[in-house]
Every structure is written in C-alpha cells, then in structure tokens.
Write a protein that holds these residues in place. Structure first.
Motif, PDB file in Angstrom:
ATOM      1  N   UNK A 239      -6.435   7.946 -26.974  1.00 35.37           N
ATOM      2  CA  UNK A 239      -6.882   8.250 -27.605  1.00 35.37           C
ATOM      3  C   UNK A 239      -8.120   9.328 -27.071  1.00 35.37           C
ATOM      4  N   UNK A 240      -8.868  10.680 -27.275  1.00 29.46           N
ATOM      5  CA  UNK A 240     -10.503  11.129 -26.286  1.00 29.46           C
ATOM      6  C   UNK A 240     -11.087   9.414 -26.893  1.00 29.46           C
ATOM      7  N   UNK A 241     -11.179   9.609 -28.074  1.00 27.70           N
ATOM      8  CA  UNK A 241     -12.632   8.364 -28.481  1.00 27.70           C
ATOM      9  C   UNK A 241     -12.529   7.187 -27.395  1.00 27.70           C
ATOM     10  N   UNK A 242     -11.690   6.868 -26.261  1.00 29.56           N
ATOM     11  CA  UNK A 242     -11.781   5.893 -25.384  1.00 29.56           C
ATOM     12  C   UNK A 242     -11.232   6.780 -24.182  1.00 29.56           C
ATOM     13  N   UNK A 243     -10.725   7.571 -24.026  1.00 28.77           N
ATOM     14  CA  UNK A 243     -10.128   8.044 -23.259  1.00 28.77           C
ATOM     15  C   UNK A 243     -10.963   9.247 -21.928  1.00 28.77           C
ATOM     16  N   UNK A 244     -11.789   9.371 -22.635  1.00 29.79           N
ATOM     17  CA  UNK A 244     -12.322  11.325 -22.264  1.00 29.79           C
ATOM     18  C   UNK A 244     -12.839  10.939 -21.236  1.00 29.79           C
ATOM     19  N   UNK A 245     -13.416   9.992 -21.226  1.00 28.26           N
ATOM     20  CA  UNK A 245     -14.170   9.479 -19.759  1.00 28.26           C
ATOM     21  C   UNK A 245     -14.044   8.627 -18.031  1.00 28.26           C
ATOM     22  N   UNK A 246     -14.373   9.450 -17.238  1.00 32.95           N
ATOM     23  CA  UNK A 246     -14.119   8.377 -16.303  1.00 32.95           C
ATOM     24  C   UNK A 246     -15.054   6.995 -16.181  1.00 32.95           C
ATOM     25  N   UNK A 247     -14.315   5.694 -15.431  1.00 39.61           N
ATOM     26  CA  UNK A 247     -15.280   4.861 -15.344  1.00 39.61           C
ATOM     27  C   UNK A 247     -16.572   5.309 -14.549  1.00 39.61           C
ATOM     28  N   UNK A 248     -16.562   6.458 -13.218  1.00 37.23           N
ATOM     29  CA  UNK A 248     -18.154   6.504 -12.858  1.00 37.23           C
ATOM     30  C   UNK A 248     -18.410   7.758 -13.235  1.00 37.23           C
ATOM     31  N   UNK A 249     -18.405   8.021 -14.837  1.00 36.87           N
ATOM     32  CA  UNK A 249     -18.661   9.002 -15.265  1.00 36.87           C
ATOM     33  C   UNK A 249     -20.594   8.027 -16.260  1.00 36.87           C
ATOM     34  N   UNK A 250     -19.834   6.386 -16.608  1.00 34.21           N
ATOM     35  CA  UNK A 250     -20.472   5.520 -17.085  1.00 34.21           C
ATOM     36  C   UNK A 250     -21.326   4.904 -16.142  1.00 34.21           C
ATOM     37  N   UNK A 251     -20.628   4.350 -14.762  1.00 36.65           N
ATOM     38  CA  UNK A 251     -20.467   3.080 -14.436  1.00 36.65           C
ATOM     39  C   UNK A 251     -22.383   2.928 -14.098  1.00 36.65           C
ATOM     40  N   UNK A 252     -22.630   1.484 -14.089  1.00 35.24           N
ATOM     41  CA  UNK A 252     -23.589   1.086 -13.512  1.00 35.24           C
ATOM     42  C   UNK A 252     -24.755   1.057 -12.544  1.00 35.24           C
ATOM     43  N   UNK A 253     -23.430   1.504 -11.737  1.00 37.49           N
ATOM     44  CA  UNK A 253     -24.167   1.433  -9.754  1.00 37.49           C
ATOM     45  C   UNK A 253     -24.153   2.773  -9.020  1.00 37.49           C
ATOM     46  N   UNK A 254     -23.453   4.053 -10.557  1.00 34.46           N
ATOM     47  CA  UNK A 254     -22.976   5.914 -10.174  1.00 34.46           C
ATOM     48  C   UNK A 254     -24.919   5.759  -9.937  1.00 34.46           C
ATOM     49  N   UNK A 255     -25.999   5.268  -9.566  1.00 35.39           N
ATOM     50  CA  UNK A 255     -27.221   5.562  -8.746  1.00 35.39           C
ATOM     51  C   UNK A 255     -27.496   5.255  -7.409  1.00 35.39           C
ATOM     52  N   UNK A 256     -26.433   4.188  -7.219  1.00 32.04           N
ATOM     53  CA  UNK A 256     -26.649   4.717  -6.225  1.00 32.04           C
ATOM     54  C   UNK A 256     -25.373   4.564  -5.178  1.00 32.04           C
ATOM     55  N   UNK A 257     -24.275   5.574  -6.039  1.00 35.05           N
ATOM     56  CA  UNK A 257     -23.286   6.417  -4.933  1.00 35.05           C
ATOM     57  C   UNK A 257     -24.111   7.706  -5.563  1.00 35.05           C
ATOM     58  N   UNK A 258     -25.369   8.042  -5.942  1.00 40.29           N
ATOM     59  CA  UNK A 258     -25.614   9.594  -5.827  1.00 40.29           C
ATOM     60  C   UNK A 258     -26.608   9.309  -4.866  1.00 40.29           C
ATOM     61  N   UNK A 259     -27.075   8.378  -4.172  1.00 37.99           N
ATOM     62  CA  UNK A 259     -28.436   7.592  -3.761  1.00 37.99           C
ATOM     63  C   UNK A 259     -27.764   7.559  -2.206  1.00 37.99           C
ATOM     64  N   UNK A 260     -25.688   7.430  -1.916  1.00 37.13           N
ATOM     65  CA  UNK A 260     -25.249   7.625  -0.784  1.00 37.13           C
ATOM     66  C   UNK A 260     -25.658   6.175  -0.428  1.00 37.13           C
TER      67      UNK A 260
END
Ligand code: SF4
Ligand code: SF4
Ligand code: F3S
Length: 266
Positions: free
Chosen positions: A177-198
C-alpha cells in the motif's frame, strides 16, 4: 456502523506469530474495535477458542458460507520442500490449505515479511524451500504488508481502508500500500539533519551516539528501506528502532537476511 462485518480467515504458515503480536497492539483503531465491530475473524488457528477438528470444521463452513466474499489474511510463508511436510497444520501441508482458502477469497493480505518476501525461513540456504505466498497464489489480488513484524496501525489501517472504501488501497509495483510504503525510513527520520551535516555515530556509545547522531556508519538501512516507522512509529507512536539507538535493519525489504551484516553499510 451500517456495514456488515467482513469475514476474515487468518492462516498461519511458517512464522513466529509476532505479526499477530503486533496486530493485537493496535491503538488507532483499537484492535478490539477491529475484531468486534469491523471484521468477523471467523478463523484464526492461533487465537480462536476452538481447536482440532472443531476449528477445521469452522474453516470449511466459513469458506462455503462466504464464498467469494471473505478476506484471506496470511501470516507466514509456505515451505514447498519435501512435499510441504515442514508445515502441516490440521493434517495437510500448509501449501494445500493456502491454495484451498485462496480459491474462494475476494482478496488476500500477506502479513509481514514472511508472507510477503519469505523472510528468515527463506534465507540461504532455505532448507525447507520456503516461498512467499505470491509464488503459490497467482490468480487473486494480493496486498503485501511487509515488516518483521509490520506496524500494528499499518495492519489495521489497511483493513480499515478496505472496509471503508470497499476496494484495495493503491499499491506500488511490489503490491505494498502506497499510503504506508511510499517513503524511505531515511526520508522522515528525525536524525536526518545529522546525516545531512555529516555527523555520524562512529562507535557504539561514542560521543556521537550520546548526541543522537546519524546511525548510517553503524549499518542503518534507513536509506534503502520503505516503511512507515519514522512517521507512524511503534507502540502507539512512542518510538521506533532508530529512536531507540539502533539502526534500521531493513526488515520490510526483500531478502534483508541475505544482504550481509546488519551492522555494515550496503
Ligand atoms: Fe514473525 Fe517476522 Fe514472520 Fe511476522 S514477518 S511472522 S514477525 S518472522
Ligand atoms: Fe537515515 Fe538511518 Fe541516519 Fe536516520 S539514522 S538519517 S534513517 S541513515
Ligand atoms: Fe524494521 Fe527498519 Fe522499521 S528495521 S521496524 S523497517 S526502522
């Protein structure tokens, strides 16, 4: 409130039952409302009161009474090796039970990674020749709800959608179902700003771990995993693996057991 409850037959193949464990913890909707007001769970060999011959009679009765109208929910996969002898519920190979019940179902739900992708039973060397259910059922619409287990509210959300709109949810190319599986964990992960900042955790319990940095270097599979954990979360939205300090192991992705270590990057 005005609709009749839809009959559901829930089968268990080779599995660990944690998909059921997850399901019974749904908070939105509460699982008691799903089971008592939305669906009629007429057969579930793990949690029903009946057992043995009585249970198998109920299965046949339900199949006959609701021919073409029931939803077949399947937890676990089907071992084909040795003529199906590795899973033998009610005195027949599970693969036969699965085919028989699918024949008169209106739709089939594959709960979890076992039914959807094979999961650990199908990992190399796959001694039982376990296969996901779409290898056995080829002429019915199948909705895959992968995850080991899937999130409770994702499971009940899929059922709620089907009952409310009387159709299948929109599916992606893998039948999720797209409503639950269309995004990666990474896309909405709250740690993502740290990934982007290296900013990465380099060792368990280092300064970065204490600061909640990104777990990518510790093997997090969030960038390649499609699931709702970073949005819906678990335990009524309380947390999810990454929030608990462990990287995603990609449990909703096909073949995640065979893709090398959970602790190294792909
Ligand atoms: Fe258990 Fe995972 Fe299989 Fe669900 S998908 S039955 S949680 S092994
Ligand atoms: Fe992505 Fe994982 Fe880092 Fe989150 S912890 S930002 S999912 S790599
Ligand atoms: Fe599974 Fe990853 Fe979610 S391991 S539970 S898909 S965060």
């Amino acid at each position: 409130e005005t609709k009749p409850r839809i009959p559901v037959i829930w089968l268990h193949g080779l599995e660990c039952t944690c998909c059921s464990e997850s399901f019974i913890r749904s908070a939105h909707p509460l699982v008691k409302d799903v089971v008592l007001s939305m669906i009629s769970l007429d057969y579930d060999d793990t949690i029903m009161a009946a057992a043995g011959y009585q249970a198998e009679e109920i299965l046949e009765e339900t199949k006959a009474r609701y021919k073409g109208r029931y939803i077949l929910a399947v937890e676990g996969n089907s071992p084909l090796g040795n003529d199906g002898m590795y899973c033998f519920p009610g005195g027949v190979p599970f693969v036969e039970k699965l085919k028989s019940m699918a024949a008169d179902a209106q739709a089939v739900i594959a709960w979890g990674s076992c039914a959807s992708n094979g999961c650990i039973q199908a990992a190399k060397p796959n001694p039982t020749q376990a296969v996901p259910i779409h290898k056995v059922i080829t002429d019915k619409p199948i909705i895959k709800v992968p995850g080991c287990p899937p999130i409770a509210e994702v499971m009940t959300g899929v059922l709620t959608y089907m009952l409310t709109f009387e159709r299948l949810p929109e599916l992606d190319s893998q039948r999720r179902p797209k409503m639950f599986y269309s995004q990666r964990i990474h896309d909405k992960c709250y740690r993502r700003p740290h990934f982007d900042a290296g900013q990465y955790v380099e060792h368990w319990d280092d300064e970065g771990a204490r600061k909640g940095y990104c777990l990518y270097k510790m093997g997090c599979k969030g960038p390649t995993t499609y699931n709702a954990c970073s949005t819906v979360r678990w335990n009524d939205g309380v947390s999810f693996p990454i929030q608990s300090g462990h990287g995603c192991i990609g449990c909703s992705e096909e073949g995640f057991w065979d893709r090398g270590s959970f602790y190294s990057r792909l």
